[in-house]
Enzyme design. Sequence first.
Site, PDB file in Angstrom:
ATOM      1  N   ASP A 130      44.607  36.651  27.225  1.00 53.82           N
ATOM      2  CA  ASP A 130      43.337  36.464  27.225  1.00 53.82           C
ATOM      3  C   ASP A 130      42.475  35.400  27.227  1.00 53.82           C
ATOM      4  OD1 ASP A 130      41.209  37.994  28.482  1.00 53.82           O
ATOM      5  OD2 ASP A 130      40.273  38.600  26.782  1.00 53.82           O
ATOM      6  N   HIS A 199      43.554  43.437  37.606  1.00 57.76           N
ATOM      7  CA  HIS A 199      42.309  43.051  37.083  1.00 57.76           C
ATOM      8  C   HIS A 199      41.671  41.541  37.469  1.00 57.76           C
ATOM      9  CE1 HIS A 199      39.177  42.188  33.670  1.00 57.76           C
ATOM     10  NE2 HIS A 199      40.032  41.073  33.200  1.00 57.76           N
TER      11      HIS A 199
HETATM   12  C1  HEM Z   1      39.734  45.695  28.608  1.00 61.30           C
HETATM   13  C2  HEM Z   1      38.478  44.767  28.596  1.00 61.30           C
HETATM   14  C3  HEM Z   1      40.093  43.449  28.997  1.00 61.30           C
HETATM   15  C4  HEM Z   1      40.446  42.848  28.953  1.00 61.30           C
HETATM   16  C5  HEM Z   1      42.000  43.967  28.658  1.00 61.30           C
HETATM   17  C6  HEM Z   1      41.217  41.623  29.774  1.00 61.30           C
HETATM   18  C7  HEM Z   1      41.920  41.117  29.621  1.00 61.30           C
HETATM   19  C8  HEM Z   1      41.909  40.280  30.646  1.00 61.30           C
HETATM   20  C9  HEM Z   1      43.320  39.570  30.983  1.00 61.30           C
HETATM   21  C10 HEM Z   1      44.733  39.272  30.219  1.00 61.30           C
HETATM   22  C11 HEM Z   1      42.684  38.579  32.142  1.00 61.30           C
HETATM   23  C12 HEM Z   1      43.901  36.882  32.746  1.00 61.30           C
HETATM   24  C13 HEM Z   1      43.979  35.885  31.252  1.00 61.30           C
HETATM   25  C14 HEM Z   1      42.266  35.221  32.086  1.00 61.30           C
HETATM   26  O1  HEM Z   1      42.131  34.693  32.728  1.00 61.30           O
HETATM   27  O2  HEM Z   1      41.858  35.514  30.998  1.00 61.30           O
HETATM   28  C15 HEM Z   1      41.601  38.319  32.676  1.00 61.30           C
HETATM   29  C16 HEM Z   1      40.869  37.472  33.179  1.00 61.30           C
HETATM   30  C17 HEM Z   1      39.694  37.566  33.032  1.00 61.30           C
HETATM   31  N1  HEM Z   1      38.883  39.146  32.951  1.00 61.30           N
HETATM   32 FE1  HEM Z   1      39.537  40.632  32.058  1.00 61.30          FE
HETATM   33  N2  HEM Z   1      39.201  41.849  30.668  1.00 61.30           N
HETATM   34  C18 HEM Z   1      39.131  42.738  30.086  1.00 61.30           C
HETATM   35  C19 HEM Z   1      37.005  43.306  30.827  1.00 61.30           C
HETATM   36  C20 HEM Z   1      36.862  41.657  31.527  1.00 61.30           C
HETATM   37  C21 HEM Z   1      35.203  42.562  31.977  1.00 61.30           C
HETATM   38  C22 HEM Z   1      34.434  43.435  31.508  1.00 61.30           C
HETATM   39  C23 HEM Z   1      34.831  41.572  32.739  1.00 61.30           C
HETATM   40  C24 HEM Z   1      33.906  41.630  33.514  1.00 61.30           C
HETATM   41  C25 HEM Z   1      32.929  41.796  33.579  1.00 61.30           C
HETATM   42  C26 HEM Z   1      36.227  40.341  33.012  1.00 61.30           C
HETATM   43  C27 HEM Z   1      36.607  39.754  33.685  1.00 61.30           C
HETATM   44  C28 HEM Z   1      37.323  38.637  33.856  1.00 61.30           C
HETATM   45  C29 HEM Z   1      37.464  37.315  34.521  1.00 61.30           C
HETATM   46  C30 HEM Z   1      36.443  36.924  34.706  1.00 61.30           C
HETATM   47  C31 HEM Z   1      39.064  36.429  34.286  1.00 61.30           C
HETATM   48  C32 HEM Z   1      39.585  35.551  35.258  1.00 61.30           C
HETATM   49  C33 HEM Z   1      39.290  35.637  36.580  1.00 61.30           C
HETATM   50  C34 HEM Z   1      40.109  34.581  37.475  1.00 61.30           C
HETATM   51  O3  HEM Z   1      39.597  33.990  37.486  1.00 61.30           O
HETATM   52  O4  HEM Z   1      41.276  34.807  37.967  1.00 61.30           O
HETATM   53  N3  HEM Z   1      36.703  40.568  32.387  1.00 61.30           N
HETATM   54  N4  HEM Z   1      41.068  39.559  31.587  1.00 61.30           N
END
Ligand code: HEM
Length: 292
Positions: A130, A199
Site C-alpha cells: 500500500d 481498486h
Molecule cells: C480498505 C481500504 C483500502 C485499501 C486496503 C487500499 C489499498 C490500496 C492498494 C493495495 C493500492 C495499490 C498500491 C498503491 O499504489 O498504493 C492502492 C492504491 C491507491 N488507493 Fe487505496 N486502499 C484503500 C482505500 C482507499 C481509499 C478510501 C482511497 C481514496 C478515497 C484510496 C486511494 C488510492 C489511490 C489514489 C491509490 C493509487 C492509485 C494510482 O494512482 O495508481 N484507497 N490502495
Amino acid sequence: MSTQPAILLPAPAFGHFRAWGVLGNAHDVRVALTHRKVDASIIVGIGPSFAASLRATVVGLEPLDELENGAVVVPVTPHALWAYGRGHTPAEAQAHVDALELALAPYVLRTEDVAGFKFHGGRDLTGFVDGTENPKGEAAIAAAILQDGPLAGSSFVVAQRWVHDLAGFHAHTRPEQEAMIGRTLHDDVELNDSPASSHVHRTAQESYDPPAFMLRRSLPYRLKVDGGTEEGLYFVAFATSLDVFNRQMRRMAGLEDGIVDALFTFSKPVTGAAFWCPPVRDGHLDLSAVGV
Ligand code: HEM
C-alpha cells in the site's frame, strides 16, 4: 511559516490515531493547542466543528460527503480534533498523543483511539503493498500542501477506518485477489488488464479531471471491540482539498458509473472524518491565517 513536518515523512513503524470532541470553551482549547510544540513526532488536525466554534474561516474545510449506493455505505463520523502520533514502538507513538491529550484534558473528550502498525514493510493486512503510487518528492509536496493563498503551508487530511473481512478475502484465489486490487501480490506490479472494478482502476489519480492526487499515509490496525477484534486499514490521506478525496470516494462507491470498487467485497469504512492541518510557526500551530 511552514508545514507540519511529519506530513511529508514516510509512514512510521507505528502510528497512534486519536480524535476528540471539544467540551470546553474553544478559546481555551486553542490556547492549549497552540502552546504545545508540534514537531516531527505528531500531526494535528482541526475538524469543521472546532473551526466553526473558533469562528475560523478555513475555506474548503467541511464534513466529508456521506455516500450510499445500495449496500455500499460510506459513513461520516466527524471529530473536533485529531492527531497522528509516530514512533519506533507502539508506546512511543502513543506517548506523543498522550502528551497532547494531557495538555487538552480539561477541555476534550476522546472519541477515537486506534493503534496502527507497519505490516511487512508497508503492506495492507491483505498482503498487498500500500502506497506504491504515492506522489514523490516535489510531486508529493504539490499533492499534499497548499502552495499559495491564505492557507499556504497547510493541508487537508481524511482519516477513515476500514474493517476487513480477511477470511472472506483469503477465500478468493490469488488471481481473483489481484484482480480486486489491480496489482500483483508479491512483486506489486500493476496489471495491464485489471477489471474496471479493481481498486487501482477506480483510483488511478491521473484518470480524474482534474487529476486527483493525494499523499496516503495509512497503517493497518487491530482493535479490540465488544465481542472480538476488528482489523483492517486506518486510511489516512493528505491533499490540497477535500474535493480530491470526495471525488475518488464517489467513484469507488459506484456513484459515477455504477461500478463499485472491489475493495467493498471484503472491506468497509466504519468511520470517516476530515480535518485541516494548520501550518506551524516556530514549532507551534499557527492559526493566524484563518483569523484566529
Ligand atoms: C480498505 C481500504 C483500502 C485499501 C486496503 C487500499 C489499498 C490500496 C492498494 C493495495 C493500492 C495499490 C498500491 C498503491 O499504489 O498504493 C492502492 C492504491 C491507491 N488507493 Fe487505496 N486502499 C484503500 C482505500 C482507499 C481509499 C478510501 C482511497 C481514496 C478515497 C484510496 C486511494 C488510492 C489511490 C489514489 C491509490 C493509487 C492509485 C494510482 O494512482 O495508481 N484507497 N490502495
